[in-house]
Design a protein around this motif. Structure first.
Motif, mmCIF file in Angstrom:
data_model
loop_
_atom_site.group_PDB
_atom_site.id
_atom_site.type_symbol
_atom_site.label_atom_id
_atom_site.label_comp_id
_atom_site.label_asym_id
_atom_site.label_seq_id
_atom_site.Cartn_x
_atom_site.Cartn_y
_atom_site.Cartn_z
ATOM 1 N N GLY A 14 0.828 -1.204 0.000
ATOM 2 C CA GLY A 14 0.000 0.000 0.000
ATOM 3 C C GLY A 14 0.858 1.248 0.000
ATOM 4 O O GLY A 14 0.549 2.228 -0.693
ATOM 5 N N ALA A 15 1.956 1.215 0.768
ATOM 6 C CA ALA A 15 2.867 2.358 0.811
ATOM 7 C C ALA A 15 3.552 2.562 -0.537
ATOM 8 O O ALA A 15 3.690 3.701 -1.008
ATOM 9 N N VAL A 16 3.966 1.466 -1.158
ATOM 10 C CA VAL A 16 4.605 1.549 -2.479
ATOM 11 C C VAL A 16 3.640 2.156 -3.492
ATOM 12 O O VAL A 16 4.012 3.033 -4.285
ATOM 13 N N GLN A 17 2.384 1.706 -3.443
ATOM 14 C CA GLN A 17 1.370 2.251 -4.349
ATOM 15 C C GLN A 17 1.199 3.751 -4.134
ATOM 16 O O GLN A 17 1.187 4.536 -5.087
ATOM 17 N N GLY A 18 1.065 4.154 -2.881
ATOM 18 C CA GLY A 18 0.842 5.571 -2.589
ATOM 19 C C GLY A 18 2.011 6.452 -2.972
ATOM 20 O O GLY A 18 1.830 7.562 -3.485
ATOM 21 N N LEU A 19 3.223 5.968 -2.748
ATOM 22 C CA LEU A 19 4.419 6.773 -3.024
ATOM 23 C C LEU A 19 4.751 6.863 -4.502
ATOM 24 O O LEU A 19 5.360 7.835 -4.947
ATOM 25 N N THR A 20 4.367 5.863 -5.284
ATOM 26 C CA THR A 20 4.819 5.809 -6.692
ATOM 27 C C THR A 20 3.736 6.068 -7.730
ATOM 28 O O THR A 20 4.058 6.304 -8.893
ATOM 29 N N GLU A 21 2.459 6.038 -7.344
ATOM 30 C CA GLU A 21 1.382 6.151 -8.331
ATOM 31 C C GLU A 21 1.486 7.406 -9.183
ATOM 32 O O GLU A 21 1.263 7.364 -10.396
ATOM 33 N N PHE A 22 1.827 8.532 -8.582
ATOM 34 C CA PHE A 22 1.777 9.785 -9.317
ATOM 35 C C PHE A 22 3.128 10.215 -9.877
ATOM 36 O O PHE A 22 3.202 11.185 -10.634
ATOM 37 N N LEU A 23 4.172 9.522 -9.515
ATOM 38 C CA LEU A 23 5.488 9.831 -10.065
ATOM 39 C C LEU A 23 5.658 9.082 -11.386
ATOM 40 O O LEU A 23 5.093 7.996 -11.560
ATOM 41 N N PRO A 24 6.425 9.624 -12.323
ATOM 42 C CA PRO A 24 6.588 8.969 -13.632
ATOM 43 C C PRO A 24 7.553 7.789 -13.590
ATOM 44 O O PRO A 24 8.488 7.696 -14.383
ATOM 45 N N ILE A 25 7.326 6.897 -12.619
ATOM 46 C CA ILE A 25 8.238 5.755 -12.450
ATOM 47 C C ILE A 25 7.486 4.433 -12.439
ATOM 48 O O ILE A 25 8.087 3.382 -12.249
ATOM 49 N N SER A 26 6.172 4.452 -12.641
ATOM 50 C CA SER A 26 5.308 3.278 -12.753
ATOM 51 C C SER A 26 5.078 2.573 -11.425
ATOM 52 O O SER A 26 5.910 1.792 -10.955
ATOM 53 N N SER A 27 3.926 2.830 -10.826
ATOM 54 C CA SER A 27 3.567 2.168 -9.569
ATOM 55 C C SER A 27 3.353 0.677 -9.782
ATOM 56 O O SER A 27 3.726 -0.141 -8.934
ATOM 57 N N SER A 28 2.747 0.302 -10.929
ATOM 58 C CA SER A 28 2.502 -1.120 -11.184
ATOM 59 C C SER A 28 3.810 -1.883 -11.312
ATOM 60 O O SER A 28 3.929 -3.032 -10.873
ATOM 61 N N ALA A 29 4.835 -1.240 -11.898
ATOM 62 C CA ALA A 29 6.151 -1.879 -11.988
ATOM 63 C C ALA A 29 6.739 -2.068 -10.597
ATOM 64 O O ALA A 29 7.300 -3.125 -10.281
ATOM 65 N N HIS A 30 6.622 -1.054 -9.753
ATOM 66 C CA HIS A 30 7.178 -1.146 -8.401
ATOM 67 C C HIS A 30 6.463 -2.209 -7.568
ATOM 68 O O HIS A 30 7.107 -2.963 -6.830
ATOM 69 N N LEU A 31 5.144 -2.296 -7.692
ATOM 70 C CA LEU A 31 4.405 -3.334 -6.982
ATOM 71 C C LEU A 31 4.806 -4.724 -7.478
ATOM 72 O O LEU A 31 4.952 -5.662 -6.691
ATOM 73 N N ARG A 32 5.001 -4.824 -8.787
ATOM 74 C CA ARG A 32 5.404 -6.126 -9.367
ATOM 75 C C ARG A 32 6.800 -6.520 -8.893
ATOM 76 O O ARG A 32 7.051 -7.679 -8.543
ATOM 77 N N ILE A 33 7.716 -5.557 -8.854
ATOM 78 C CA ILE A 33 9.099 -5.831 -8.449
ATOM 79 C C ILE A 33 9.180 -6.158 -6.962
ATOM 80 O O ILE A 33 9.831 -7.126 -6.554
ATOM 81 N N VAL A 34 8.498 -5.349 -6.132
ATOM 82 C CA VAL A 34 8.506 -5.603 -4.692
ATOM 83 C C VAL A 34 7.881 -6.965 -4.386
ATOM 84 O O VAL A 34 8.368 -7.711 -3.521
ATOM 85 N N SER A 35 6.815 -7.313 -5.103
ATOM 86 C CA SER A 35 6.182 -8.619 -4.913
ATOM 87 C C SER A 35 7.154 -9.749 -5.239
ATOM 88 O O SER A 35 7.235 -10.752 -4.524
ATOM 89 N N ALA A 36 7.898 -9.586 -6.335
ATOM 90 C CA ALA A 36 8.847 -10.625 -6.744
ATOM 91 C C ALA A 36 9.966 -10.782 -5.729
ATOM 92 O O ALA A 36 10.395 -11.904 -5.419
ATOM 93 N N LEU A 37 10.441 -9.670 -5.190
ATOM 94 C CA LEU A 37 11.540 -9.728 -4.226
ATOM 95 C C LEU A 37 11.080 -10.268 -2.877
ATOM 96 O O LEU A 37 11.798 -11.025 -2.216
ATOM 97 N N TRP A 38 9.883 -9.884 -2.459
ATOM 98 C CA TRP A 38 9.423 -10.237 -1.121
ATOM 99 C C TRP A 38 8.651 -11.567 -1.102
ATOM 100 O O TRP A 38 8.814 -12.398 -0.218
ATOM 101 N N PHE A 39 7.770 -11.752 -2.118
ATOM 102 C CA PHE A 39 6.931 -12.949 -2.144
ATOM 103 C C PHE A 39 7.522 -14.073 -2.992
ATOM 104 O O PHE A 39 7.091 -15.202 -2.894
ATOM 105 N N ASP A 40 8.448 -13.692 -3.898
ATOM 106 C CA ASP A 40 8.856 -14.596 -4.983
ATOM 107 C C ASP A 40 7.612 -14.987 -5.778
ATOM 108 O O ASP A 40 7.442 -16.119 -6.209
#
Length: 280
Positions: A14-40
């Motif tokens: 939720g924090a990743v979504q809130g911090l990255t949604e409006f920046l031009p860095i792709s919130s969906s990419a960050h959620l996908r990457i964090v999920s892969a690193l944390w959840f595999d």
């Protein structure tokens, strides 16, 4: 069998979504990457879409006066042609600009939830679209204000929003870059980008609610309360992110985000190549 999401993971996402949604860095990419690193694993497109409701609620609150004024002007303008000013036109621009992503998002919904979330594609788009943002900053004249916005601007920015269906592109990056290419001032492009995202993201989130709360068994499973908490966290941090970004773009170039995107994309490619994370 899929793993269950922990409360810590729900709050972090939720924090990743809130911090990255409006920046031009792709919130969906960050959620996908964090999920892969944390959840595999992948938290899933539905979880992403629903938590975006939190950040879009932040947009509704932050721009409440602007939205109310535009909606009122739109209805008044429908009844009285003499009252059709800028706000009336902006209302129509948002409506027409939303049609492309509504159609394409619906037609490609299965691909968006599966193949488009491949981390190789995410990494490549993070890097490639950095070039688009850099070029938009380089060639954009930034001479036109919100008062000079046209239907053509709205439609072009609406079409560019479709690229954000691919994680790694960034909704704000795509629409803001399109605005810069059209000669809009950076702050105007970003502000209209916020307004443009409202109907698309709200529709996507509401459409994904059944899948998020009754998952099919693929990816990490989040409970209803966990999704709710993640969405609230996204709202709080998203509100602060909006205020920060509008201040930032009034003084600084979007190129500040380009280097970060490239480094993140290269890091993901490195992790994939080393077998640390899985692409799917």
């Amino acid at each position: 069998m899929s793993d269950s999401m922990t409360w810590a993971q729900a709050v972090v996402l939720g924090a990743v979504q809130g911090l990255t949604e409006f920046l031009p860095i792709s919130s969906s990419a960050h959620l996908r990457i964090v999920s892969a690193l944390w959840f595999d694993d992948d938290a899933g497109a539905s979880f992403t879409a629903v938590t975006q409701l939190g950040t879009e609620a932040a947009v509704l609150v932050y721009f409440a006066k602007d939205i109310a004024r535009i909606v009122k002007a739109w209805f008044v303008g429908l009844a009285n042609p003499a009252e059709r000013g800028l706000d009336y036109r902006v209302g129509w621009y948002v409506i027409f600009a939303t049609i492309p992503i509504g159609v394409i998002g619906y037609l490609l919904r299965d691909q968006i939830r599966t193949g488009a979330r491949n981390l190789w594609l995410v990494a490549i788009m993070l890097i490639l679209f950095s070039g688009v943002i850099w070029l938009a900053e380089k060639v954009g004249t930034q001479r036109r204000s919100m008062a000079q916005l046209t239907l053509r601007d709205g439609v072009v920015m609406g079409l560019s929003q479709c690229f954000a269906l691919i994680p790694g592109v960034s909704r704000s990056g795509a629409t803001s870059s399109a605005g810069l290419f059209l000669g809009l001032k950076r702050e105007t492009a970003v502000r209209f980008s916020f307004l443009l995202a409202i109907p698309a993201v709200l529709a996507s989130g509401l459409f994904s609610l059944p899948d998020a709360f009754s998952p099919s068994g693929e990816g990490v499973q989040a409970s209803g309360p966990q999704i709710l908490v993640a969405t609230v966290v996204a709202f709080v941090l998203g509100y602060g992110s909006i205020a920060w970004l509008l201040q930032f773009v009034s003084r600084h170039s979007l190129n500040w985000f380009v280097g970060y995107r490239v480094l993140l994309g290269l890091a993901v490619i490195g992790l994939l190549s080393a077998g640390v994370i899985s692409a799917t």
